[in-house]
Design an enzyme around this catalytic site. Structure first.
Site, short mmCIF file in Angstrom:
data_model
loop_
_atom_site.label_atom_id
_atom_site.label_comp_id
_atom_site.label_asym_id
_atom_site.label_seq_id
_atom_site.Cartn_x
_atom_site.Cartn_y
_atom_site.Cartn_z
N SER A 1 -4.20 2.49 3.62
CA SER A 1 -4.82 1.53 4.52
C SER A 1 -6.31 1.38 4.23
CB SER A 1 -4.56 1.96 5.96
OG SER A 1 -4.76 0.89 6.84
N ASP B 1 5.58 -3.67 5.72
CA ASP B 1 4.28 -3.62 6.38
C ASP B 1 3.67 -5.01 6.42
OD1 ASP B 1 1.79 -2.82 7.39
OD2 ASP B 1 1.01 -2.38 5.40
N HIS C 1 4.19 0.70 6.65
CA HIS C 1 2.78 0.92 6.32
C HIS C 1 2.56 2.36 5.86
CE1 HIS C 1 -1.54 0.14 6.70
NE2 HIS C 1 -1.66 1.27 7.37
#
EC number: 3.4.16.6
Length: 632
Positions: A190, A390, A452
């Site tokens: 991320s 995601d 994710h």
């Protein structure tokens, strides 16, 4: 360098360099408070961990390291020593995103050796990354997770972050020099997609400044970024494209037309500020997708895994489900004490810090995508991977940034002008796992049916990916590797099958030992039976002969010499060397069944030298800010 300690001063005195009086020594200690408070590795040793599975505790260290003395800035780390060494010694540094989200997400929900069964019980993670690499989890920037800093002293820019991280590593390696020569990989997900390239660049700059042998150059061997927020200029526009591809929004619908208006505004903002990392108008695209695709129960898509739904407006903030156990566990007083948390830190653990996130705006920083070409060209391999479900940091944006990036004489995955590297099908244990693509030092992996947080969903597949990237070679430790194939071809053995508490190789070795033991016992039993039969026969002969003699010489008392010698010979055989058949089994053969790498400690220096307590018995080795999340 560490400050001088009393014990090291004593060794100098022995060498005749100086003779210090007790008075001078006392005054030195009195007026040098930092001398008395200097920490050693023993101060970070984790002696017990509440809720850990039965058996020897994994070797680990945890605690705070100061990186900003002026503002009381300290970074928290949790380090696990690897369980086995394959062909090289490696350390993986793991960072979660946010900015401001704790790397304890990675430690307890993704790649660490433990996962929470409930809020007070740990269980082994089948697919943890500590199998062949030391793991170093760091809560950063300051103020994140267990890390802390004075109020109003949070940092703002990526170069500030990387400078503090280099300070952290310098001090960490002073405490644990046995790891400084390891191959180093920096991994995360991320918003760590911004942090990691900056840290990698700072390591290279630090290495380039070394002019003598007093400092060690750190062996940076690669960086790994999962579902990364790397290139906002590609990631923001990908929201709508991904929504179309996944069927969240129907192309040509009234909703689609409204969203395309927001898309147009976003693209104009990107054109005006192509190097911006955070663009408020572009974030509106995601917010509108989530708000306007709610169902009748006011359930919105989970932005981290669009296969799931969540209550609006959380839309994934309550995910993953393990969070309900992680937070209370890390806030337990006994866990805080076990992890050597500084008692001066008054606030408890929070997954993501709003204060850190709102302050770390990186307004004057370039997006990290601009650092990737130089890193690749300098010889640093880079692995980018994405879970295909995601939304917030989706694979469409990652693939677009790769396609637009120029490095090593080509654009994107070009192998020659107009010719692109093929996408290779990846299967894992007979099931489609994703695709691999590679060109000029850059590897891209797309995971099927993953969110994710790919390691959360697919721990063993993600470990297989890591092992391949690090070129782990398990050939010298044996064992059956996982059935992982690229385009149907089983490549060199780089990953073992899953087992909750060890490698499949070790389990296989144990089973082989057990089988050998039973065979040996069977042999020994057969041999013992033969000995007993012979003994009984001899004893019967002795009794028969003795009775005949007694009948012939009843008037004379005589100790039967033959009886003694035969019994002595019988007992000597039982207590002496085993018979030939039983001797075929040698316990040293069992030792040989253990591969040297399986049960061997990682480092002789690190085994017990960092545990200085005389009573210690060391264990055998044995907007959205979210989990690793991004705040675009």
């Amino acid at each position: 360098m560490l400050l001088t300690t009393p014990s090291s001063r004593g060794s100098r005195a022995q060498s005749g360099i100086a003779n210090v009086s007790w008075l001078a020594l006392s005054l030195l200690l009195l007026f040098s408070p930092t001398l008395g408070s200097a920490k050693s590795a023993a101060d970070y040793y984790v002696r017990s961990l509440p809720g850990a599975p039965e058996g020897p505790l994994l070797k680990m260290h945890a605690g705070h390291i100061e990186v900003d003395a002026q503002n009381n800035g300290n970074l928290f780390f949790w380090h696990y020593q690897n369980r086995h060494i394959a062909n090289r010694q490696r350390t993986v540094i793991w960072l979660n995103g946010g900015p401001g989200c704790s790397s304890m997400d990675g430690a307890l929900m993704e790649i660490g050796p433990y996962r929470l069964k409930d809020n007070h019980t740990l269980e082994y993670n089948n697919g943890s990354w500590d199998e062949f690499a030391n793991l170093l989890f760091v809560d950063q920037p300051v103020g994140t997770g267990f890390s802390y800093v004075n109020t109003n002293s949070y940092i703002h820019e990526l170069d500030e972050m990387s400078a503090q991280f280099i300070t952290f590593l310098e001090k960490w390696f002073q405490l644990f020099p046995e790891y400084e020569g390891d191959d180093i990989y920096i991994a995360g997900e991320s918003y760590a997609g911004q942090h990691i390239p900056y840290i990698a660049k700072a390591i290279q700059e630090r290495n380039n400044k070394i002019q003598n042998d007093q400092s060690i150059r750190w062996n940076l061997r690669g960086i790994v970024i999962g579902n990364g927020w790397i290139s906002p200029a590609q990631q923001y526009p990908s929201y709508l494209t991904f929504a179309y591809e996944e069927g969240l929004v129907t192309k040509g619908s009234s909703l689609a037309k409204d969203l395309e208006v927001y898309q147009s505004v976003c693209e104009s903002k990107i054109s005006a500020s192509p190097n911006a990392i955070n663009i408020r108008d572009c974030e509106e695209i995601l917010q509108q997708i989530l708000a306007r695709t709610k169902d009748t129960n006011k359930q919105c898509y989970n932005m981290y895994d669009v296969r799931l739904r969540d209550t609006y407006p959380s839309c994934g903030m309550n995910w993953p489900t393990d969070l309900v156990d992680v937070k209370p566990y890390l806030q337990r007083p006994d866990v805080v004490q076990a992890l050597n948390i500084n008692p001066e830190k008054k606030s408890g653990w929070e997954e993501c810090s709003g204060a850190v996130s709102s302050t770390f705006n990186a307004a004057n920083s370039l997006p990290s995508v601009q650092l990737l070409p130089e890193l690749l060209e300098s010889g640093i391999p880079i692995l980018l991977f994405s879970g295909d479900k995601d939304l917030i940091c989706n694979h469409v944006g990652t693939e677009q940034l790769i396609n637009n990036m120029k490095w090593n004489g080509g654009t994107g995955f070009e192998t020659s002008p107009g010719v692109w590297a093929p996408r290779h099908d990846w299967t894992f244990e007979g099931e489609p796992a994703g695709i691999y693509q590679y060109a000029r030092n850059l590897t891209y992996v797309l995971f099927y049916n993953a969110s994710h947080m790919v390691p959360y969903d697919l721990p063993r597949q993600s470990r297989d990916m890591l092992d391949r990237f690090m070129k782990v070679d398990i050939a010298n430790i044996g064992g059956k590797p996982a059935d992982s194939r690229i385009d149907g071809e089983k490549l060199p053995q780089t990953s073992v099958g899953g087992h909750p508490n060890s490698t499949a190789a070790e389990q296989q070795a144990k089973e082989k030992i057990k089988e050998t033991e039973w065979k040996a016992y069977a042999k020994s039993g057969e041999a013992a039976l033969i000995v007993v039969i012979i003994g009984v026969t001899v004893w019967g002969f002795f009794i028969w002969r003795s009775r005949r003699r007694n009948r012939g010489y009843q008037g004379v008392y005589q100790r039967d010499i033959g009886s003694g010698s035969i019994l002595e010979r019988f007992h000597n055989k039982r207590s002496g060397p085993a018979d030939v058949e039983a001797g075929d089994f040698d316990e040293s053969e069992l030792d040989n069944l253990h591969s040297p790498g399986l049960e061997q400690e990682h480092y002789a220096v690190g085994d017990d030298s960092d545990e200085e307590s005389p009573n210690h018995q060391p264990a055998a080795p044995p907007s959205s800010t979210k989990p690793g999340g991004a705040q675009p």
